[in-house]
Motif scaffolding. Sequence first.
Motif, PDB file in Angstrom:
ATOM      1  N   GLN A 210       0.792  -1.216   0.000  1.00 19.34           N
ATOM      2  CA  GLN A 210       0.000   0.000   0.000  1.00 19.34           C
ATOM      3  C   GLN A 210       0.837   1.284   0.000  1.00 19.34           C
ATOM      4  O   GLN A 210       0.386   2.303  -0.513  1.00 19.34           O
ATOM      5  CB  GLN A 210      -0.944   0.005   1.206  1.00 19.34           C
ATOM      6  N   PHE A 211       2.040   1.269   0.594  1.00 17.82           N
ATOM      7  CA  PHE A 211       2.852   2.481   0.573  1.00 17.82           C
ATOM      8  C   PHE A 211       4.210   2.261  -0.096  1.00 17.82           C
ATOM      9  O   PHE A 211       5.059   3.147  -0.092  1.00 17.82           O
ATOM     10  CB  PHE A 211       3.023   3.088   1.972  1.00 17.82           C
TER      11      PHE A 211
ATOM     12  N   GLN B  37       0.120  -2.957   7.371  1.00 18.09           N
ATOM     13  CA  GLN B  37       1.022  -1.810   7.170  1.00 18.09           C
ATOM     14  C   GLN B  37       1.515  -1.369   8.546  1.00 18.09           C
ATOM     15  O   GLN B  37       0.765  -0.752   9.304  1.00 18.09           O
ATOM     16  CB  GLN B  37       0.306  -0.652   6.454  1.00 18.09           C
TER      17      GLN B  37
ATOM     18  N   ASP C 116       4.763  -4.061   4.852  1.00 20.22           N
ATOM     19  CA  ASP C 116       3.709  -3.584   3.966  1.00 20.22           C
ATOM     20  C   ASP C 116       3.133  -4.791   3.226  1.00 20.22           C
ATOM     21  O   ASP C 116       3.659  -5.198   2.179  1.00 20.22           O
ATOM     22  CB  ASP C 116       4.252  -2.547   2.987  1.00 20.22           C
TER      23      ASP C 116
ATOM     24  N   ARG D 276      -1.678   5.116   4.825  1.00 24.15           N
ATOM     25  CA  ARG D 276      -1.411   4.900   3.413  1.00 24.15           C
ATOM     26  C   ARG D 276      -2.371   5.714   2.545  1.00 24.15           C
ATOM     27  O   ARG D 276      -3.299   6.299   3.029  1.00 24.15           O
ATOM     28  CB  ARG D 276      -1.525   3.420   3.082  1.00 24.15           C
TER      29      ARG D 276
END
Length: 490
Positions: free
Chosen positions: A26-27, A366, A444, A490
């Motif tokens: 996600q990031f 995350q 992540d 995120r």
Amino acid sequence: MTQKLLQANQYIEKNASSINQEYRNQFHLMAPLGWINDPNGFVFFRGEYHLFYQYNPYDSVWGPMHWGHAKSKDLIHWEHLPVALAPGEDYDKNGCFSGSAIEKDGKLYLLYTGHNVEEESTRQVQCLAVSEDGVNFEKYAGNPVIDERQLSGVATSDDFRDPKVFRREDYYYTVVAAKTADNRGQILLFRSEDLLEWKFYSVLLEGEAHQGIMWECPDLFQLDGEDVLIISPIQMKAEGLSYRNISSAVAFIGQMDWEKGKFHPDNYHEVDGGLDFYAPQTCENDRGERIMVAWMQLWERLMPTNELGHGWAGSMSLPRKLAVVDKHLIQEPVAGLYENVKLEEKLLDKEIENQTFELKNQVCDQQYLSLELDVSEAENIQLEYAKGSNTGMLLSYDVASQMVTVSREKAGHVITGAEEGGLGARSIKVPPQNHKLKLQMVRDTSSLEVFLNGGKTMSFTFFEKEKGKDIALTVTGKVKLSLEGGEVNR
């Protein structure tokens, strides 16, 4: 926009929503769908980071290489932009291979490798594209700008790729990967006054036989008073615990003789001690910081998301801020990570002696964790992360040998590769600092990156079959544990 660029962008728009999201980070930067490998064109342009990447939008395996493109203000939140380059000209019809970016007169220039295959021969040449807005690129009519004309008597064009361009004083330079006639890595240096007309300058550095059959993705820069050359060797021979992967990322630290165009290394060492880190590229931001990002994957590895038909494969690493200390490259997460962590867990000097200490239901997809362990009275530590009934990532530390080992062997889908005997774990030596082992863990979804004492790193992918929610710390002897962490926004 050319027909092939238009086709690629329309395909992405139509099909990106259909992929399986289960293991998507996600990031960390990922492509909207399809295959992703080397970071390209990493540059700070008009107040934002731009990161391009090797990209096959049409399948989750390597194929005709395009340049995907995204931008970010903090290196955590990414905005996808249209595909920047597509193969199709006579000099790049089989792929727009890796390269780099530079700003000149307010415009953004891409210097990349055009890849051509004719019957059983390969031709690789260096090409230029330019953009007024940093989004839409036009290939230079005079391409290729570096080819056999500059290579005569130096190298051949069958393995000649990955230009990294930079400016020094009144000239532009680029380092390009090549190889010797007896299959050793070779880095060539070229010089230009205008990015259009290039001249061969020197053979910057050549490898020895044990240092790999090809050096890919070179990057040359100065940092903290030292010159640094980063390369990615193919089939470098293992040296102790280092270079265990089939391909590696290596930093040479030394001095550059600009008059002769020669690099004189004082030492070299592996950039990352994990299983998934290749083809790193750096850029300098407006604060003079040197930031590095890599492909968080490796060649000749089974990729579960492809095998499972998820419609995508590959991710970039977390970008890292670099420094050179005692002639070694050290890394730390970029500031944007800390700015996006909501700290929720905190322990201070928790004593654990000959027992297992558990944190139940404290793992999320995350996550950032910072641990400090006083190991002055400890013998062995085992940290199980994302622990389930019979699953999890395992980090262990043997105090006597100062050895950190990280294993994904019980973390989900088995990931095999070309390494002899298989490879599911890596180990590096990490001496305590003032009797303490400090580690930061960044998770992540399907990636885990560990930052250790002395700026060492270990990067891994893992694909859970069962969601592990717990953290368990098993101690032989006694430790004092301080911990803080939380979810990454995120």
